[in-house]
Write a protein that holds these residues in place. Structure first.
Motif, PDB file in Angstrom:
ATOM      1  N   ILE A 144      -6.109   6.882  -6.213  1.00 53.88           N
ATOM      2  CA  ILE A 144      -5.494   7.646  -5.130  1.00 53.88           C
ATOM      3  C   ILE A 144      -6.460   7.759  -3.954  1.00 53.88           C
ATOM      4  O   ILE A 144      -6.070   7.594  -2.789  1.00 53.88           O
ATOM      5  N   GLN A 179       1.986   6.981  -6.653  1.00 55.40           N
ATOM      6  CA  GLN A 179       0.921   7.865  -7.110  1.00 55.40           C
ATOM      7  C   GLN A 179       1.225   9.327  -6.812  1.00 55.40           C
ATOM      8  O   GLN A 179       1.051  10.196  -7.673  1.00 55.40           O
ATOM      9  N   CYS A 192     -10.466  -0.370  -6.520  1.00 61.38           N
ATOM     10  CA  CYS A 192      -9.126   0.083  -6.904  1.00 61.38           C
ATOM     11  C   CYS A 192      -8.513  -0.858  -7.938  1.00 61.38           C
ATOM     12  O   CYS A 192      -7.922  -0.411  -8.922  1.00 61.38           O
ATOM     13  N   LEU A 198       0.820  -1.205   0.000  1.00 63.13           N
ATOM     14  CA  LEU A 198       0.000   0.000   0.000  1.00 63.13           C
ATOM     15  C   LEU A 198       0.855   1.256   0.000  1.00 63.13           C
ATOM     16  O   LEU A 198       0.568   2.225  -0.729  1.00 63.13           O
ATOM     17  N   TYR A 214       2.473   1.718  -3.540  1.00 58.81           N
ATOM     18  CA  TYR A 214       1.506   2.228  -4.524  1.00 58.81           C
ATOM     19  C   TYR A 214       1.189   3.693  -4.251  1.00 58.81           C
ATOM     20  O   TYR A 214       1.158   4.523  -5.167  1.00 58.81           O
ATOM     21  N   TRP A 215       0.941   4.014  -2.988  1.00 58.73           N
ATOM     22  CA  TRP A 215       0.610   5.400  -2.619  1.00 58.73           C
ATOM     23  C   TRP A 215       1.772   6.342  -2.945  1.00 58.73           C
ATOM     24  O   TRP A 215       1.567   7.435  -3.493  1.00 58.73           O
ATOM     25  N   LEU A 275      -5.302   3.586   3.656  1.00 59.15           N
ATOM     26  CA  LEU A 275      -4.332   4.017   4.660  1.00 59.15           C
ATOM     27  C   LEU A 275      -5.034   4.460   5.938  1.00 59.15           C
ATOM     28  O   LEU A 275      -4.565   4.181   7.054  1.00 59.15           O
ATOM     29  N   ASN A 327      -6.710   4.383  -2.142  1.00 57.13           N
ATOM     30  CA  ASN A 327      -5.541   4.109  -1.312  1.00 57.13           C
ATOM     31  C   ASN A 327      -5.487   5.015  -0.089  1.00 57.13           C
ATOM     32  O   ASN A 327      -5.011   4.601   0.975  1.00 57.13           O
ATOM     33  N   ALA A 328      -5.964   6.249  -0.232  1.00 49.27           N
ATOM     34  CA  ALA A 328      -6.024   7.149   0.919  1.00 49.27           C
ATOM     35  C   ALA A 328      -6.965   6.582   1.981  1.00 49.27           C
ATOM     36  O   ALA A 328      -6.656   6.602   3.180  1.00 49.27           O
TER      37      ALA A 328
END
Length: 217
Positions: free
Chosen positions: A200, A55, A124, A48, A51-52, A207, A203-204
């Motif tokens: 994005i 991005q 995602c 994670l 990927y974040w 997180l 993934n936010a």
């Protein structure tokens, strides 16, 4: 016979609350499905975070830096090489995240929060795959065709997308194929950007989900 009748009667008149407690008890005695080990937790965090980080760097930093320092064709060439790698690697990270989460969260044991989270992972993965296989690829192919046509007219060495707009506008007016490609490029870049922003956002939230699950730093 009397025993069977007794069992049927007991089953028919069981208290719903007791059934609910029994289900919760069954969930409580299956820690292997709910408590992944340290290695699985670390792997998901690394995927994670990777990927974040890609991005944020690719979308908000590298693109603006290259746009302000490289000419149009050099910037486009680098983007055409980086974008497919970025999108496919992001799709792989998203798929592995979904798989890892699903392994330790069986569908029949999901609560509302976990069900929503697995939906976020699935969204995602789907959006990233579409972007990698279609929108991003089409954008790179169209851009390469346009660059060949611009080179034939002596264009493409200007730095930044806002310079020498009159020459590109004139080429659009005089060349119908270039005008068509320009419209297609705008459309696919828009769709690809929307997919990227969607990932994005996913993934936010993921997180945030992990942060809320932490008991301490």
């Amino acid at each position: 016979m009397t025993y069977m009748v007794h069992c049927v009667c007991v089953s028919a008149f069981r208290d719903p609350d007791s059934e609910k407690k029994e289900v919760e008890g069954n969930r409580a005695i299956m820690p292997s499905d709910r408590d992944p080990g340290l290695s699985a937790k670390l792997l998901q965090l690394v995927l994670l975070a990777t990927y974040w980080g890609m991005q944020i760097w690719f979308t908000f930093i590298s693109s603006f830096v290259m746009d302000s320092h490289l000419n149009r064709h050099t910037f486009g060439l680098i983007q055409s090489r980086l974008v497919p790698f970025y999108l496919h690697l992001g799709s792989l990270c998203a798929f592995l995240n979904l798989t890892l989460f699903a392994v330790y969260h069986p569908v029949d044991l999901l609560d509302d929060r976990e069900a929503f989270q697995i939906g976020v992972y699935f969204l995602c993965v789907s959006v990233a795959a579409v972007n990698a296989q279609w929108f991003g690829q089409m954008t790179s192919e169209i851009m390469a065709d346009m660059h060949l046509m611009e080179q034939a007219q002596g264009l493409g060495q200007d730095i930044g997308l806002s310079t020498n707009r009159e020459a590109y506008a004139k080429l659009c007016e005089t060349d119908s194929r270039y005008r068509c490609l320009s419209g297609q490029l705008w459309l696919y870049k828009l769709l690809s950007s929307l997919c990227n922003l969607c990932c994005i956002t996913c993934n936010a939230y993921s997180l945030l989900y992990l942060a809320e699950s932490l008991t301490t730093l």
